[in-house]
Write an enzyme that holds these catalytic residues in place. Structure first.
Site, PDB file in Angstrom:
ATOM      1  N   CYS A  32       0.829  -1.211   0.000  1.00 29.05           N
ATOM      2  CA  CYS A  32       0.000   0.000   0.000  1.00 29.05           C
ATOM      3  C   CYS A  32       0.862   1.260   0.000  1.00 29.05           C
ATOM      4  O   CYS A  32       0.472   2.297  -0.550  1.00 29.05           O
ATOM      5  CB  CYS A  32      -0.957   0.008   1.190  1.00 29.05           C
ATOM      6  SG  CYS A  32      -0.144  -0.099   2.800  1.00 29.05           S
ATOM      7  N   HIS A 305      -1.498   1.390   7.416  1.00 30.22           N
ATOM      8  CA  HIS A 305      -1.964   1.307   6.038  1.00 30.22           C
ATOM      9  C   HIS A 305      -1.818   2.678   5.390  1.00 30.22           C
ATOM     10  O   HIS A 305      -1.860   3.700   6.070  1.00 30.22           O
ATOM     11  CB  HIS A 305      -3.434   0.858   6.034  1.00 30.22           C
ATOM     12  CG  HIS A 305      -4.006   0.617   4.678  1.00 30.22           C
ATOM     13  ND1 HIS A 305      -3.412  -0.216   3.756  1.00 30.22           N
ATOM     14  CD2 HIS A 305      -5.130   1.108   4.079  1.00 30.22           C
ATOM     15  CE1 HIS A 305      -4.146  -0.245   2.652  1.00 30.22           C
ATOM     16  NE2 HIS A 305      -5.191   0.570   2.811  1.00 30.22           N
TER      17      HIS A 305
END
Length: 363
Positions: A32, A305
């Site tokens: 990510c 994330h």
């Protein structure tokens, strides 16, 4: 296409920009950090246009010449040439090349998006500088030379690449001797600015602190060439030449000695949609417009994330790996950070991308 793609097309309807493509990226195990930065770079229009032009001029090269630049150009071309308007692509070739180039990104651990961006831009510059360039119709190999003439041969300076033209600015470090008032200036280039942050502040105030005056005294005195001795002095850092694309990295991860580890600073830092850069050399402000934000989600530096917010044709999009959604502009402020030290909101702006509104920079 996927449910997300269908929803996005329906949400935009007749307002879907002509020729634009909105594609999510497949995640290959904690990638990510890579996906979020690549989305921001794809919607950096000057960068995208130059990269697609590079792809068009070099696509005949074989796989033996593969590097990060060719893999990125291939990925961007893959997106821009899609027949569908939305969907998901797999940046597998790029990620494989990245892991081959740098063992830091080889595993499946959580990585730092800014560290990746920094590595990528510097690698692209290095590749472009080494590539042959045209001199009166001939290919001439580049080298790390400084110009001038040696043994009758003219040295070639490394060219200013399109990556430089897009992201590079110049800082000047000014030191004023408090005895003789002589100012010593030293320039250095930058592709992004890493700035310290404070609680309940703004990008403007953080940039002013970045350029604030510091007094050098006691054990930190400055050696003045004119005085030929150590003297008290004042120094400050200013932006001598603002870049076309201003990338600001908020230093949210700080090493805490008492904890013997890095801690994430969830400080609330306001980043405006329109930014005036007043810390530059000279009187004129440089005006910028926000077009992308890489967001870190999580309470610490070693896990979490990354997602990205991107402005495209006057609307904002939210990219979370494979998923792409349209969001309201007012939602941007939810990523400023937390006013309290402990908060359930861990979604914080980490890397900001601003494009210059100055006419000279758009030529």
């Amino acid at each position: 296409m996927g449910v997300g793609g269908s929803k996005l097309e329906k949400a935009l309807g007749d307002h879907f920009p002509e020729g634009e493509r909105y594609f999510g990226f497949e995640n290959f195990g904690n990638t990510c950090y890579c996906n979020s930065v690549l989305q921001a770079l794809y919607f950096c229009v000057p960068f995208r246009e130059q990269l697609l032009e590079y792809y068009s001029n070099n696509k005949s090269q074989g796989d033996g010449d593969e590097n990060l630049l060719t893999c990125l150009a291939d990925l961007f071309s893959q997106i821009s040439s899609q027949k569908k308007k939305t969907g998901v692509v797999a940046p597998k070739r790029f990620v494989q090349r990245l892991r081959k180039e740098n063992d830091v990104f080889r595993g499946y651990m959580h990585q730092d998006a800014h560290e990746f961006l920094n590595f990528l831009l510097n690698q692209l510059v290095e590749i472009l500088e080494k590539a042959p360039h045209k001199v009166k119709g001939e290919d001439v190999p580049n080298g790390p030379c400084n110009g001038g003439q040696v043994n009758g041969l003219v040295k070639q300076e490394p060219p200013i690449t399109w990556v430089h033209n897009t992201f590079q600015g110049i800082l000047t470090n000014e030191t004023r001797c408090l005895r003789c008032e002589t100012v010593t200036a030293r320039d250095e280039i930058f592709l992004d600015l890493s700035i310290d942050i404070e609680q309940n502040s703004s990008i403007t105030s953080c940039l002013k602190n970045f350029s604030s005056t510091e007094t050098l005294n006691a054990n930190d005195k400055f050696f003045c060439d004119k005085c030929s001795s150590l003297q008290e002095a004042q120094k400050r850092m200013r932006i001598k030449k603002p870049p076309r694309i201003l990338v600001i990295h908020l230093k949210r991860f700080k090493f805490m000695e008492q904890l013997n580890r890095h801690k994430k600073l969830s400080y609330r830092v306001v980043f405006p949609l329109e930014l005036k850069l007043s810390t530059t050399v000279g009187d004129a402000d440089s005006e910028y417009s926000l077009f992308a934000v890489v967001v870190h989600i999580g309470s610490g530096p070693n896990h979490g994330h990354y997602v990205s917010l991107v402005k495209s044709h006057n609307h904002w999009l939210f990219f979370d790996d494979e998923n792409v959604e349209i969001i309201d502009e007012s939602a941007i402020q939810t990523f400023f950070g937390s006013a309290q030290e402990y908060s359930t909101n861990t979604d914080h702006g980490y890397i900001l991308f601003y494009e210059s509104l100055t006419a000279d920079d758009k030529q």
